[in-house]
Design a protein around this motif. Structure first.
Motif: not given
Length: 202
Positions: A74-75, A82, A85, A89, A151-152, A154-157
């Motif tokens: 998803e990333f 990813a 992740h 999930k 997940e957090s 990944l969202e912040h790189g």
């Protein structure tokens, strides 16, 4: 047989990461054949034998012919974190064996041993082999409750697995067989592996 007597491997989800770009290799590592069998197939078979089932994290167009469901990151482009992740999930299991596809020395026996050791650490968030003094996060058992943390990140790189796991409860297990966890990244490493394999069969 009581639940306590069950093989610990049967309570694990099994995932193989095949979604990498293989940029240093120059071609899809998952599809490279050793002894007539693609690396992805070798690792997927070992995971399936160790825990009873396997799901591939990769590209359905390239990786759907290996007798296992395929799910996509998803990333995209975010590396192996990813893959971990999306495996967590997707999973309905509390504990999940997640393995990269480019470790040709892995066997079902090694993975099954890791699964059995996992049962000794019920409070851990992840169980990581250590071989040659190096942690092996791409052949490890992860608890699904790590999903929000990953997940957090990944969202912040934040893509470095061990940095993301700094606050997690990790069980580190020494494995003497370094070859089991050796991964293949370059054409030179691939040629060396093929040469060693031909020497052992000649």
């Amino acid at each position: 047989m009581s639940r306590a007597d069950k093989d610990p491997g049967v309570d694990l989800g099994g995932y193989v990461l095949a979604g990498g770009r293989s940029s240093r290799m120059g071609s899809d590592k998952a599809l490279l054949a050793l002894g007539g069998k693609p690396l992805l197939q070798r690792v997927a078979d070992a995971v399936r034998e160790a825990v009873g089932a396997v799901v591939i994290v990769g590209d359905a167009a390239r990786h759907s012919g290996f007798g296992a469901p395929v799910i996509a990151d998803e990333f995209p482009g975010a590396g192996p974190l990813a893959g971990i992740h999306v495996a967590l999930k997707h999973s309905t299991n509390d504990w999940n064996l997640i393995v990269a596809c480019d470790m040709p020395g892995l066997t079902a026996a090694t993975l099954h041993g890791l699964a059995r050791i996992r049962a000794l650490f019920p409070a851990a968030d992840a169980v990581l082999p250590v071989a040659g003094g190096r942690e092996q996060p791409l052949c490890a058992i992860y608890r699904r409750r790590l999903l929000p943390t990953i997940e957090s990140a990944l969202e912040h790189g934040n893509l470095k697995i061990m940095r993301v796991l700094e606050g997690a409860r990790l069980a580190r297990i020494d494995f003497p067989n370094q070859e089991a966890f050796r991964n293949i990244n370059t054409p030179e490493e691939w040629r060396e592996l093929q040469e060693r394999a031909s020497e052992t069969t000649s």
